[in-house]
Design an enzyme around this catalytic site. Structure first.
Site, short mmCIF file in Angstrom:
data_model
loop_
_atom_site.label_atom_id
_atom_site.label_comp_id
_atom_site.label_asym_id
_atom_site.label_seq_id
_atom_site.Cartn_x
_atom_site.Cartn_y
_atom_site.Cartn_z
N GLN A 149 36.42 42.39 34.29
CA GLN A 149 37.40 42.56 35.36
C GLN A 149 37.72 41.25 36.08
OE1 GLN A 149 39.22 45.20 35.94
NE2 GLN A 149 38.12 46.56 34.53
N SER A 150 37.61 40.13 35.37
CA SER A 150 37.83 38.81 35.98
C SER A 150 39.28 38.61 36.40
CB SER A 150 37.40 37.71 35.00
OG SER A 150 37.84 36.45 35.45
N ASN A 151 39.49 38.38 37.69
CA ASN A 151 40.83 38.02 38.17
C ASN A 151 41.25 36.66 37.62
OD1 ASN A 151 41.23 40.30 39.98
ND2 ASN A 151 39.64 39.37 41.26
N CYS A 153 40.43 35.26 34.76
CA CYS A 153 40.87 35.38 33.37
C CYS A 153 42.28 35.94 33.30
CB CYS A 153 39.91 36.26 32.58
SG CYS A 153 38.33 35.47 32.18
#
Length: 411
Positions: A149-151, A153
């Site tokens: 859930q990396s913003n 990325c």
């Protein structure tokens, strides 16, 4: 009648003409006498030595301004206007009822959740400089890393698409089994926007080495990768939040807004460190408070200082004092990205008083920290406190049951 050597306010005429065309930073250095005044100014007017000294001081000042000129660095533009700074009157009223004496701080918000590159967030500012550097180096593939859930990325992928580049991720499962390709939120967007490849590694892996291996794979295909560290947190990325500080300086001046504190999230250290460098380089004395989202101060502050110094070195503005870095811990536990009750309260409180949404991993815990400090009386009554909203909306949907209180979480 000849042109005077010094104007009545102490400025040499040629420099007065120059500064009439360029607005100098509104927050001038405190504690350092850049310009003579009173009897010193009159002495400069009549003394040749004084005139030389005055000119030297002005040249030193303008040299400092020049070092803060970000136009010398390659940059792409993904946002075409300053993000708003807004008051939060209903939130402030609700918070005041929980503060000592029923009087709390006046909370304002910097809406970096509205930055460009869908759907906004602080990483956009960093990618303006990082993507520009990648293009300048002839790269055709952006490679970066993050948690599930990396913003960061997601924003890196968005920048890659905008620039016609490919993009690959290394995802670190800090919580075992937490990455699922079919999950909603950012994971859904990774697939929808067409990330080229995702490599999943266990928590604690050497992320730099993992990204280097991906870069080697890209090179074996006859292409050129550009590795971006987690969170875009390096000196080049940190320039994005130097730019933000300069943007805010102009807004504060135009709005007549005098702040008593600024609160920002402190995680991979790029945003916090970039702001520390920006405050230092622009001689801003407003307290900057980082709320840790993954570490307590003893571990976090050295990382932030290292990042701030790397940005300062790139700018050429000298040594950042260690005391310029202040952070607060205790609001991110039990683990990074794992919900807690104070985060849920903060997300609900802002949504239900101002209609502004926070995310559970970063901004929810950061706002929980601000609320906690206010309740403890950390801010003086009616102090003006600016909250940096760094985005993260997509991951909110993965935690719907949590933020609605349907799933019980630990304190």
């Amino acid at each position: 009648m000849g042109k005077p050597d010094v104007l009545c306010d102490g400025r040499p005429p040629d420099l007065a003409i120059l500064t009439s065309h360029f607005r100098l930073p509104p927050c001038l250095p405190r504690g350092r006498r850049w310009l003579p005044c009173g009897r010193d100014a009159r002495a400069c007017a009549v003394s040749p030595h004084g005139r030389v000294r005055l000119r030297r001081r002005w040249l030193q000042f303008l040299a400092g301004v020049d070092r803060m000129d970000l136009a010398r660095f390659p940059r792409r533009r993904y946002t075409h206007a300053p993000t708003p700074i807004e008051p939060l009157p209903h939130f402030s009223k609700a918070l005041a009822a929980q503060c000592p004496g029923g009087v709390g701080p006046e909370i304002w918000i910097k809406r970096d959740d509205l930055l460009g590159l869908f759907p906004g967030g602080n990483k956009t500012r960093k990618l303006e400089f990082l993507a520009a550097d990648a293009l300048a180096q002839g790269a055709d593939t952006l490679i970066t890393c993050g948690a599930p859930q990396s913003n960061h990325c997601r924003i890196t992928l968005s920048a890659a698409i905008k620039e016609g580049l490919k993009c690959r991720f290394v995802i670190e499962e800090r919580v075992p089994g937490s990455y699922r390709k079919e999950a909603g939120g950012n994971n859904f967007m990774f697939e929808l926007m067409g990330v080229e490849a995702i490599t999943v590694v266990p928590g604690g892996s050497d992320m730099g080495a993992a990204m280097s291996r991906v870069a080697q794979e890209v090179a074996s295909l006859g292409r050129k990768g550009y590795v971006i560290p987690g969170g875009g947190s390096n000196a080049i990325g940190g320039l994005g939040y130097v730019a933000c500080v300069q943007e805010m300086q102009q807004q504060w001046l135009d709005m007549g807004l005098a702040l008593d504190a600024v609160v920002v999230g402190s995680g991979s250290s790029g945003t916090h460190g970039g702001m520390v460098a920006g405050f230092f380089g622009n001689s801003i004395k407003i307290p900057l408070i980082g709320i840790g989202v993954s570490r307590d101060p003893a571990d976090q502050e050295p990382l932030v200082h290292k990042e701030a110094q790397a940005v300062a070195d790139l700018l050429g503005i000298g040594k950042v004092p260690r005391e310029a870095v202040k952070s607060v811990g205790g609001y991110w536990q039990p683990k990074y990205s794992v919900p807690n009750a104070r985060m849920v309260e903060a997300v609900q409180m802002l949504a239900r008083t101002e209609g502004i949404l926070l995310d559970p991993v970063y901004t929810g815990k950061i706002m929980a920290g601000l609320i906690g400090l206010a309740r403890k009386g950390h801010f003086k009554p009616s102090a003006k406190v600016l909250f940096m909203h760094t985005g993260g909306l997509p991951s909110l949907h993965v935690y719907e049951d949590v933020v609605l209180g349907r799933t019980v979480v630990a304190d």
